[in-house]
Design a protein around this motif. Structure first.
Motif, PDB file in Angstrom:
ATOM      1  N   LYS A 226      32.484 -18.217  39.096  1.00  0.00           N
ATOM      2  CA  LYS A 226      33.497 -18.701  39.982  1.00  0.00           C
ATOM      3  C   LYS A 226      34.197 -19.586  39.230  1.00  0.00           C
ATOM      4  O   LYS A 226      35.186 -19.267  39.960  1.00  0.00           O
ATOM      5  CB  LYS A 226      32.841 -20.648  39.571  1.00  0.00           C
TER       6      LYS A 226
ATOM      7  N   GLN B  34      37.007 -16.464  40.403  1.00  0.00           N
ATOM      8  CA  GLN B  34      37.164 -16.327  41.765  1.00  0.00           C
ATOM      9  C   GLN B  34      37.949 -16.891  41.643  1.00  0.00           C
ATOM     10  O   GLN B  34      39.010 -17.437  42.687  1.00  0.00           O
ATOM     11  CB  GLN B  34      36.202 -16.738  42.244  1.00  0.00           C
TER      12      GLN B  34
ATOM     13  N   GLY C 158      41.312 -16.362  43.384  1.00  0.00           N
ATOM     14  CA  GLY C 158      42.405 -17.002  44.390  1.00  0.00           C
ATOM     15  C   GLY C 158      43.369 -17.344  44.388  1.00  0.00           C
ATOM     16  O   GLY C 158      44.226 -18.230  45.468  1.00  0.00           O
TER      17      GLY C 158
END
Length: 348
Positions: free
Chosen positions: A79, A82, A86
């Protein structure tokens, strides 16, 4: 447990990890920090895996370097990765092997200071769900808890199962985090086994909730599982960020290495007084027992060993088809330049 028998498989490591200093820009003479306010993502900050980060934060070492670091805590390393991809995080405190995995997808991220020299991940089966457990074959069709799918806890579970001929599709992975939720998931029967970090695994082990079947919380255990030294937690970011913000990366490395040095002489009471109360999970004695078990796994000086990078590549390529050793340039996955300067500065 039978030690792994990884084959070299005609790897060509090109210039080798000795060239890991490639493309690191010189620090500005004035030492101006390009990005004094930055966001850092971490997956499971309460785990000992990330203790150096917490120590450096709590003791004010980031602020001492002129940094205002906003730390966002996610359920697992996948996570936090990510968040970097992102664009919501500048830097990640996470597992080194993500740098290799991402390069196999043609995305270049780079580790610039090491916090852990062993993964500190143990895998155990629930004594309640599998009271008659005999071998890894018993895990087929079972639910295995990991911090988050795709995280280093998942990677270790994949590695252990693959060596027994069990494919990732033969089990179900369930994200349970690295704190109280993980304890609850196993004790309530939501999962049949778990691959996780301390203090969670020691707490489950000491109370008889799990039977440990694979253990990388010590250097010896890591050698047995991986066949060599295996770098773990580090600070990593996009390779472009490293090039564009060398003084910022140096300040981050300085703060972490200073924390690593503090940890070398810190006693149990020092740890208890420094970490947030919530990290103790309601049991100081077990927390300290966990710390003693993983203490040697904490990095000493922030430097990532070349052999460790090669071990990580061997391990990943043994079960991850997309990771082809001959196509991975390890020299682009890490640099020791910042850690080396921090080591010299703090005499770590």
């Amino acid at each position: 447990m039978t030690p792994p028998r990884f084959t070299r498989r005609h790897f060509t490591l090109a210039a080798g990890a000795a060239a890991a200093t490639l493309a690191v820009p010189a620090l500005g003479a004035e030492g101006r920090i390009e990005k004094p306010k930055l966001s850092l993502a971490v997956g499971g900050k309460a785990a000992f895996y990330y203790l150096p980060l917490t120590i450096s934060e709590q003791l004010g070492y980031f602020k001492a370097e002129g940094l205002d670091v906003e730390i966002s805590d996610f359920a697992g390393g996948a996570k936090s990765l990510q968040a970097l991809v992102g664009g919501s995080a500048d830097v990640v405190s996470g597992a080194y092997e993500h740098t290799i995995n991402m390069q196999s997808k043609n995305q270049f991220i780079q580790s610039f200071v090491l916090m852990g020299r062993a993964p500190q991940i143990a895998m155990g089966v629930s004594t309640k769900a599998l009271p008659h457990y005999k071998s890894l074959a018993d895990l087929r069709g079972k639910k295995i808890g990991v911090s988050a799918p795709g995280s280093s806890t998942n990677m270790v579970a994949n590695l252990v199962l693959t060596r027994a001929g069990i494919k990732s599709g033969d089990v179900s992975y369930v994200g349970v985090g690295t704190a109280a939720g993980a304890l609850t998931a196993l004790r309530s029967g939501q999962i049949d086994a778990m691959s996780n970090t301390d203090p969670v695994m020691t707490m489950l082990e000491q109370r008889g909730d799990v039977k440990i079947i694979s253990d990388t919380r010590t250097l010896k255990g890591t050698q047995e599982v991986f066949g060599g030294p295996m770098p773990a937690a580090c600070l990593y970011t996009n390779a472009d960020f490293v090039k564009q913000n060398p003084n910022t990366c140096q300040a981050l490395a300085n703060a972490i290495v200073r924390g690593l040095k503090w940890l070398q002489t810190a006693g149990p009471s020092d740890i208890i007084k420094t970490v947030p109360e919530a990290y103790l999970l309601g049991d100081r004695a077990l927390y300290l027992a966990s710390f003693n078990k993983v203490r040697e796994a904490i990095a000493l000086d922030g430097m990532l060993p070349d052999e460790g990078a090669r071990t990580a590549l061997r391990a990943l390529s043994s079960f991850e088809p997309s990771v082809k050793p001959e196509k991975i340039d390890l020299a682009r996955t890490y640099t020791n330049e910042f850690a080396r300067r921090a080591k010299d500065k703090f005499k770590a």
